[in-house]
Structures are given as structure tokens and as C-alpha cells.
Scaffold this motif. Sequence first.
Motif, short mmCIF file in Angstrom:
data_model
loop_
_atom_site.label_atom_id
_atom_site.label_comp_id
_atom_site.label_asym_id
_atom_site.label_seq_id
_atom_site.Cartn_x
_atom_site.Cartn_y
_atom_site.Cartn_z
N VAL A 1 25.37 9.94 30.39
CA VAL A 1 26.69 10.57 30.29
C VAL A 1 26.15 12.20 30.45
O VAL A 1 25.39 12.57 29.60
CB VAL A 1 27.52 10.51 28.97
N VAL A 2 26.76 12.92 31.44
CA VAL A 2 26.61 14.26 31.57
C VAL A 2 27.69 15.05 31.46
O VAL A 2 28.86 14.63 31.67
CB VAL A 2 26.01 14.72 33.01
N LEU A 3 27.48 16.02 30.80
CA LEU A 3 28.80 16.96 30.46
C LEU A 3 28.49 18.26 31.10
O LEU A 3 27.63 19.06 30.82
CB LEU A 3 29.02 17.22 29.00
N TRP B 1 33.31 26.42 16.22
CA TRP B 1 32.42 25.59 16.96
C TRP B 1 31.58 26.60 17.97
O TRP B 1 31.99 27.57 18.47
CB TRP B 1 33.12 24.52 18.01
N LEU B 2 30.06 26.43 17.72
CA LEU B 2 29.22 27.10 18.94
C LEU B 2 29.05 25.80 19.98
O LEU B 2 29.54 24.62 19.99
CB LEU B 2 27.77 27.25 18.03
N TRP C 1 28.99 16.89 20.65
CA TRP C 1 29.91 16.01 19.67
C TRP C 1 30.77 15.39 21.19
O TRP C 1 31.19 14.33 20.93
CB TRP C 1 30.72 16.89 19.13
N GLN C 2 31.28 16.24 22.29
CA GLN C 2 32.05 15.84 23.14
C GLN C 2 31.48 14.52 24.06
O GLN C 2 31.85 13.35 24.20
CB GLN C 2 32.53 16.64 24.26
N LEU C 3 29.89 14.65 24.33
CA LEU C 3 29.30 13.38 24.84
C LEU C 3 29.12 12.39 23.94
O LEU C 3 29.54 11.00 24.39
CB LEU C 3 27.90 14.07 25.03
N GLY D 1 28.67 12.34 10.32
CA GLY D 1 29.62 13.14 10.68
C GLY D 1 29.31 13.90 12.09
O GLY D 1 30.11 14.62 12.73
N GLY D 2 28.13 13.40 12.30
CA GLY D 2 27.75 13.79 13.99
C GLY D 2 27.81 15.16 14.23
O GLY D 2 27.57 15.98 13.08
N HIS D 3 27.85 15.71 15.23
CA HIS D 3 27.68 17.28 15.68
C HIS D 3 28.83 18.13 14.96
O HIS D 3 28.77 19.26 14.89
CB HIS D 3 27.52 17.42 17.01
#
Length: 375
Positions: free
Chosen positions: A72-74, A108-109, A116-118, A218-220
Motif C-alpha cells: 500500500v503506497v500513499l 498531526w505531523l 496512520w492513513q496507510l 493506538g497506532g500512529h
Amino acid sequence: MSVLLALLAGVAVLTAHTAVNAGRWLRRPAAAPADVTETVAVLLPLRDEAARVTPCLRALLAQRGVPRLRIVVLDDGSTDGTADVVRAVAADDPRVTLLDGATPPPGWLGKPHACWQLATRADPAATVLAFVDADVVLAPDAVAAAVGELRAARVTLLSPYPRIVVATAADRLVQPLLQWLWLTFLPLRAMERSARPSLAAAGGQFLVVDRAGYTAAGGHAAVADRILEDVELARAVKRAGGRIALADGSRLATCRMYDDWPQLRDGYTKSLWATFGHPVAAGAVVALLLLLYTAPPLVAVAALAAGAPGVAAGAAGAYLLGVAGRVVSARATGGRWWPDALAHPVSVAVLGWLTLRSYHLRKRRRLTWRGRPVV
């Protein structure tokens, strides 16, 4: 003379710790890993990486031993045609999904938001997430070996540190300090066993994490505003009850982090303030490093000029012990040691200057990266 003996003993102890870490506790993933039966999502955040992404993506497409691999590429707001390069390299490969990134919301940075989106949009069947930066080129068995080590070590997060490719004098002075610092000052075995979040390290260039543990931590989203999102993610994993580990990933991956001195200077400047914390603590750490590793050759030369051969010999011994630690670190992580290790005192001095610059620019709110402010 007593001060010199104390300095000599301090460097000797730290070099011995480097050797123990490198020889006994540093994990090295299997050279011939078994096939991975889990679904693994490799996550690649990109921002203006058109010139770098091709070898990285080709290496991901060439991975073996992971039949259920998803890539998965963002594209995080690139303006240089990064997405077009991704489409050209991936062609119609069904394993690759290209996403358009959203602008980071307040708080957010950019890097944590992209990751996080990925993670939230990866295949729900994926039980392992592998984060990879665009400047990393993986060996064909890298993902399989890293996932195998993650499971064999029974940890939630594994950081297989790539071999850092050095090409310029600045690279050779500064980049090897990354591995040297954690091999010298971080007790690897204690880090794995301890639940203390403060005892943590990780490198975001190549990071493999159990998805359930990532979610529990909580992930990123838990490190949304942290410039050292990789280290902070490792701490979040520990706070959630998970375990972390570092590994020598020099056989698995290579990384050319910066193309020139301005990039390297600005890359370190943006984050060193977060590495050392409070300015007083940073000053104490830098002063100690300079005393242990930069002062000895200067004292040796001055002592020789003053006709004090005993002092010169002791100072020269401290210098050589420091060089030995750098050699051990380089050999353990696939780095170059000759003749670069001889310049170790200069490397530490440059690190001190970069740290000072980092705090100076942060105080004046002038830190930026990839066209975004570092708040």
C-alpha cells in the motif's frame, strides 16, 4: 591524572558494552527464512520521492517467501510526479494499491499522519504491518525474514536497522553514529525484557509490527505530534503491554538517507532536540560525549607538546578505545570502519554542533521538513 584514568575507564566500559551488545544481544534475522503464511501489508509513505521511489518499489515487488503480500503506497501531497512514477513501476500488479493522502489535521505531523492513513486503510486480513521508507531498498527475503524474526522473538514490534549507505565525507562522519549510539548506550537485552517505555529505540526506515499490538497501542494516532514517531511508537507499544526488539538489518536492507550535506544537516537538525529532551539534559549529554571521545586526542597532542608522555599515553589509549567501539559497531551492522573510525572524535564534535543547531532553530520556531513546519 586521576581524571584521565576515570576518563579511560569510562570509555573502556562503554566500548565493552558495545562489544557485548553486538556480539551477544543484537538480533540477526535468519538468512534463509521460511515462507510466511500470514497476510503482510507493506506500507510506503511518499512525499516528493519521484527520484527515489523506483528502486524501493521494485525491491518490494521482488519480495519472495510472502505469498500474501500487499503493498500500500500513499502519495502525501507530492508535487514532483511521485504518483506517476509509482503507477509506471507497479503497472497492473494487483498487490499494489496507491492512495491519495489527506492534509494533516491540526495536531498531526506529516509522517505519523501518512503512516496512520496507510495502517487504517490496509487490507483488513493483514496481521502484520511493515513500514518502509522510500530511501530503503530491501533484499528479496527481507520481509519474510523480518516477519519470521518478529514471531520467533515473540515481540510486538521489531526494528531491523538497515545498512546505511555512505557516499560523502559528511555521510561517513555522521551516519554511523546512529548505530553506534544505541549499541554503546542502550542495553539491548534489558530493553527487550523491561516494560519501561523510556527504555526503547526504533528506526522508522524499516519497522515491522503485529497489527493487533499496533492497534492496542493506538497506532500512529498515539504519536501524532511526535517528530520521532518511530521511537514514540515503540514506547506506546510498551505502554500497551507489548514488547519491542532491535535487529541488525544490514543483510535485509540498505538505506541512503540523504543526498548531500544540506539534507543531512537539516534532517538531523529537525529531530535532535526531540532525541535529547530538555536543553539542560542535552547539554550534559553532549558535554559528556565530547569529554569522552573528542577531548582525548587533543589532550594527547597537548601532553606530548608539554613533555608529559604518561598523560599523552593515557589520552591516546582513551582515543583508541573510542575508535575500537566505533569499529565494533560498524562491523556488527555492515558499516564501513576503515579509515572512518579514526575520525570518531570529529564525528562526535559534529553531532554536538548539530544538536546545538537543533535547539537554536527550534527555539526560534524555524524548524521545517519537506516544506512543513516541525512544531
